[in-house]
Design an enzyme around this catalytic site. Structure first.
Site, PDB file in Angstrom:
ATOM      1  N   LYS A  41       2.783   5.340   5.229  1.00  0.00           N
ATOM      2  CA  LYS A  41       3.568   6.789   5.206  1.00  0.00           C
ATOM      3  C   LYS A  41       2.904   7.620   4.212  1.00  0.00           C
ATOM      4  CE  LYS A  41       7.887   4.114   5.379  1.00  0.00           C
ATOM      5  NZ  LYS A  41       9.254   3.880   4.480  1.00  0.00           N
ATOM      6  N   GLY A  42       2.110   7.054   3.228  1.00  0.00           N
ATOM      7  CA  GLY A  42       1.520   7.576   2.122  1.00  0.00           C
ATOM      8  C   GLY A  42       0.674   9.050   2.165  1.00  0.00           C
ATOM      9  N   GLU A  97      -6.268   8.895   4.629  1.00  0.00           N
ATOM     10  CA  GLU A  97      -5.677   8.025   3.565  1.00  0.00           C
ATOM     11  C   GLU A  97      -5.095   8.668   2.472  1.00  0.00           C
ATOM     12  OE1 GLU A  97      -4.322   5.399   2.995  1.00  0.00           O
ATOM     13  OE2 GLU A  97      -5.358   3.473   3.661  1.00  0.00           O
ATOM     14  N   ASP A  98      -4.108   7.897   1.667  1.00  0.00           N
ATOM     15  CA  ASP A  98      -3.375   8.528   0.452  1.00  0.00           C
ATOM     16  C   ASP A  98      -4.468   8.244  -0.621  1.00  0.00           C
ATOM     17  OD1 ASP A  98      -2.786   6.006   0.692  1.00  0.00           O
ATOM     18  OD2 ASP A  98      -0.808   6.266   0.070  1.00  0.00           O
ATOM     19  N   ASP A 101      -8.279   2.018  -2.961  1.00  0.00           N
ATOM     20  CA  ASP A 101      -7.970   1.353  -4.157  1.00  0.00           C
ATOM     21  C   ASP A 101      -8.849   0.038  -4.265  1.00  0.00           C
ATOM     22  OD1 ASP A 101      -6.881   0.818  -6.460  1.00  0.00           O
ATOM     23  OD2 ASP A 101      -4.892   0.792  -5.841  1.00  0.00           O
ATOM     24  N   VAL A 151      -0.403   5.532  -9.376  1.00  0.00           N
ATOM     25  CA  VAL A 151       0.072   6.951  -9.297  1.00  0.00           C
ATOM     26  C   VAL A 151       1.231   7.078  -8.144  1.00  0.00           C
ATOM     27  CG1 VAL A 151      -1.995   7.875 -10.292  1.00  0.00           C
ATOM     28  CG2 VAL A 151      -1.833   7.647  -7.930  1.00  0.00           C
ATOM     29  N   ASP A 157       4.156   6.559  -3.297  1.00  0.00           N
ATOM     30  CA  ASP A 157       5.705   5.981  -3.734  1.00  0.00           C
ATOM     31  C   ASP A 157       5.613   4.959  -4.721  1.00  0.00           C
ATOM     32  OD1 ASP A 157       4.424   3.855  -2.082  1.00  0.00           O
ATOM     33  OD2 ASP A 157       6.382   2.816  -1.932  1.00  0.00           O
ATOM     34  N   ARG A 163       7.915   9.887  -3.324  1.00  0.00           N
ATOM     35  CA  ARG A 163       6.922  10.615  -2.362  1.00  0.00           C
ATOM     36  C   ARG A 163       7.165  12.209  -2.376  1.00  0.00           C
ATOM     37  NH1 ARG A 163       4.838   6.618   0.907  1.00  0.00           N
ATOM     38  NH2 ARG A 163       6.284   4.749   1.318  1.00  0.00           N
TER      39      ARG A 163
HETATM   40  P1  5GP Z   1      -5.917  -0.713  -1.022  1.00  0.00           P
HETATM   41  O1  5GP Z   1      -5.959  -1.511  -2.431  1.00  0.00           O
HETATM   42  O2  5GP Z   1      -5.965  -1.471   0.247  1.00  0.00           O
HETATM   43  O3  5GP Z   1      -7.432   0.118  -1.086  1.00  0.00           O
HETATM   44  O4  5GP Z   1      -4.875   0.364  -0.944  1.00  0.00           O
HETATM   45  C1  5GP Z   1      -3.856   0.102  -0.063  1.00  0.00           C
HETATM   46  C2  5GP Z   1      -2.785   0.955  -0.166  1.00  0.00           C
HETATM   47  O5  5GP Z   1      -1.980   0.601  -1.293  1.00  0.00           O
HETATM   48  C3  5GP Z   1      -2.959   2.403  -0.112  1.00  0.00           C
HETATM   49  O6  5GP Z   1      -3.151   3.187   0.855  1.00  0.00           O
HETATM   50  C4  5GP Z   1      -1.652   2.729  -0.900  1.00  0.00           C
HETATM   51  O7  5GP Z   1      -0.557   2.902  -0.043  1.00  0.00           O
HETATM   52  C5  5GP Z   1      -1.337   1.845  -1.721  1.00  0.00           C
HETATM   53  N1  5GP Z   1      -1.529   2.010  -3.337  1.00  0.00           N
HETATM   54  C6  5GP Z   1      -2.773   1.662  -3.689  1.00  0.00           C
HETATM   55  N2  5GP Z   1      -2.984   2.114  -5.144  1.00  0.00           N
HETATM   56  C7  5GP Z   1      -1.642   2.912  -5.351  1.00  0.00           C
HETATM   57  C8  5GP Z   1      -1.562   3.923  -6.409  1.00  0.00           C
HETATM   58  O8  5GP Z   1      -1.864   3.799  -7.321  1.00  0.00           O
HETATM   59  N3  5GP Z   1       0.006   4.284  -6.115  1.00  0.00           N
HETATM   60  C9  5GP Z   1       0.531   4.024  -5.041  1.00  0.00           C
HETATM   61  N4  5GP Z   1       1.736   4.698  -4.916  1.00  0.00           N
HETATM   62  N5  5GP Z   1       0.201   3.378  -3.833  1.00  0.00           N
HETATM   63  C10 5GP Z   1      -0.878   2.694  -4.036  1.00  0.00           C
END
Ligand code: 5GP
Length: 174
Positions: A41-42, A97-98, A101, A151, A157, A163
């Site tokens: 949803k991000g 993507e939001d 990470d 963040v 979220d 959000r």
């Molecule tokens: P990944 O670690 O697989 O790159 O990140 C996957 C998902 O984790 C992101 O799409 C996001 O929804 C959530 N996420 C990662 N870092 C953050 C952050 O700093 N804040 C928030 N709210 N969600 C995060």
């Protein structure tokens, strides 16, 4: 308990950057068959505002992914809980993507979509946190790069809340 910490990007910062991204994408995809794949949803807030700044025809679709572990502790086990509705064969897919990470979610998603033989797959993320990368993934379009913070706001979220904040801020826990 948690609270909203320092604001990293204001509503105005975000609006300005999204306008630039929209212009760039409109140019790059002007002779292509663009499908925007918004990751729920991000990325919803980001996607909606980005689409207002894309001046060429495109198809908008949504995909929902469940990453096991909390969003703060991604274990790299990922499952699609709502798939795209449309066929991407031969199309130019831009994943929205939001935040990228560790890169684990995105890497899974790209591999999955690649098996459907689109013409191209690229990634547009609002935030990029290269300091937390586990898998080496390059993003093609990024709003902002951030250091290693958790963040919230503008779609992002904490336990499904925050959000709707119009800005992006650091989450503080105490
Ligand atoms: P990944 O670690 O697989 O790159 O990140 C996957 C998902 O984790 C992101 O799409 C996001 O929804 C959530 N996420 C990662 N870092 C953050 C952050 O700093 N804040 C928030 N709210 N969600 C995060």
């Amino acid at each position: 308990m948690e609270k909203i910490g320092k604001i990293l990007f204001t509503k105005e910062d975000i609006e300005k950057r999204i306008k630039e991204l929209g212009e760039e994408i409109s140019l790059d995809y002007k002779d292509k068959d663009l499908i925007l794949a918004c990751v729920l949803k991000g990325a919803v807030y980001f996607t909606v505002d980005l689409t207002r700044n894309i001046k060429i025809p495109f198809i908008l679709d949504f995909i929902s992914i469940l990453s096991y572990g909390s969003s703060k502790n991604n274990q790299g086990i990922v499952r699609i809980t709502k798939d795209l509705d449309i066929n991407i064969l031969g199309k130019d897919v831009l994943i929205i993507e939001d935040i990228v990470d560790t890169g684990l979610t995105l890497s899974y998603l790209i591999r999955n979509l690649q098996t459907r033989n689109p013409r191209s797959i690229k990634v547009c993320t609002l935030l990029d946190c290269p300091g937390r990368r586990i898998i080496d993934i390059e993003v093609d379009y990024k709003g902002f790069e951030i250091p290693n913070y958790y963040v919230i706001g503008y779609g992002l979220d904490y336990k499904e809340k925050y959000r709707n904040l119009p800005f992006i801020a650091i989450l503080e826990e105490f």
